[in-house]
Design a protein around this motif. Structure first.
Motif, PDB file in Angstrom:
ATOM      1  N   ILE A 122       0.861  -1.182   0.000  1.00  0.00           N
ATOM      2  CA  ILE A 122       0.000   0.000   0.000  1.00  0.00           C
ATOM      3  C   ILE A 122       0.899   1.235   0.000  1.00  0.00           C
ATOM      4  O   ILE A 122       1.807   1.348   0.818  1.00  0.00           O
ATOM      5  N   ARG A 123       0.648   2.125  -0.925  1.00  0.00           N
ATOM      6  CA  ARG A 123       1.456   3.341  -1.047  1.00  0.00           C
ATOM      7  C   ARG A 123       0.938   4.420  -0.096  1.00  0.00           C
ATOM      8  O   ARG A 123      -0.260   4.680  -0.054  1.00  0.00           O
ATOM      9  N   VAL A 124       1.836   5.019   0.667  1.00  0.00           N
ATOM     10  CA  VAL A 124       1.473   6.156   1.516  1.00  0.00           C
ATOM     11  C   VAL A 124       1.685   7.415   0.687  1.00  0.00           C
ATOM     12  O   VAL A 124       2.795   7.751   0.325  1.00  0.00           O
ATOM     13  N   GLU A 125       0.577   8.079   0.353  1.00  0.00           N
ATOM     14  CA  GLU A 125       0.620   9.265  -0.499  1.00  0.00           C
ATOM     15  C   GLU A 125       0.854  10.540   0.301  1.00  0.00           C
ATOM     16  O   GLU A 125       1.325  11.528  -0.224  1.00  0.00           O
ATOM     17  N   GLY A 126       0.474  10.535   1.570  1.00  0.00           N
ATOM     18  CA  GLY A 126       0.621  11.726   2.394  1.00  0.00           C
ATOM     19  C   GLY A 126       0.534  11.374   3.863  1.00  0.00           C
ATOM     20  O   GLY A 126       0.087  10.292   4.240  1.00  0.00           O
ATOM     21  N   LEU A 127       0.951  12.323   4.679  1.00  0.00           N
ATOM     22  CA  LEU A 127       1.041  12.105   6.110  1.00  0.00           C
ATOM     23  C   LEU A 127       0.832  13.435   6.797  1.00  0.00           C
ATOM     24  O   LEU A 127       1.437  14.438   6.414  1.00  0.00           O
ATOM     25  N   LYS A 128      -0.067  13.472   7.794  1.00  0.00           N
ATOM     26  CA  LYS A 128      -0.226  14.706   8.550  1.00  0.00           C
ATOM     27  C   LYS A 128      -0.499  14.385  10.009  1.00  0.00           C
ATOM     28  O   LYS A 128      -1.041  13.323  10.339  1.00  0.00           O
ATOM     29  N   ALA A 184      -2.622   9.130   4.201  1.00  0.00           N
ATOM     30  CA  ALA A 184      -3.404   9.027   2.970  1.00  0.00           C
ATOM     31  C   ALA A 184      -2.809   7.855   2.192  1.00  0.00           C
ATOM     32  O   ALA A 184      -1.619   7.855   1.875  1.00  0.00           O
ATOM     33  N   LEU A 185      -3.629   6.850   1.926  1.00  0.00           N
ATOM     34  CA  LEU A 185      -3.156   5.603   1.329  1.00  0.00           C
ATOM     35  C   LEU A 185      -3.707   5.402  -0.076  1.00  0.00           C
ATOM     36  O   LEU A 185      -4.777   5.890  -0.408  1.00  0.00           O
TER      37      LEU A 185
END
Length: 85
Positions: A28-34, A44-45
């Motif tokens: 699963i690709r992690v597209e963003g992190l906050k 955001a996966l």
């Protein structure tokens, strides 16, 4: 001071997989992190064409430095800059 594992950097994700078993999600690709207001993080996966999110109390970033730099830039530009070289 640089750090590595005796058996190589793959030791960390391999050990996590052994300990966490089916709770560990891969591919699963992690597209963003906050950061979340009460602590922890929202990821955001992307899995194929499907987007989703996941809240986590803590994270292990097991990526090459250049990829970790892109992911962490919004959380800590100083850390991201250090990783980017």
């Amino acid at each position: 001071m640089p750090f590595s594992f005796r058996e190589g950097m793959a030791s960390l994700p391999h050990r996590l997989a052994a300990v966490l078993g089916p709770r560990l999600r891969t591919g699963i690709r992690v597209e963003g992190l906050k950061p979340l207001p009460g602590g922890g993080f929202r990821l955001a996966l992307k899995e194929g064409e499907r987007a989703s999110s996941l809240d986590a109390a803590s994270l292990v970033v097991a990526l090459p430095a250049y990829a970790a730099a892109r992911l962490l830039d919004g959380l800590s530009p100083t850390v991201a800059q250090g990783l980017a070289g």
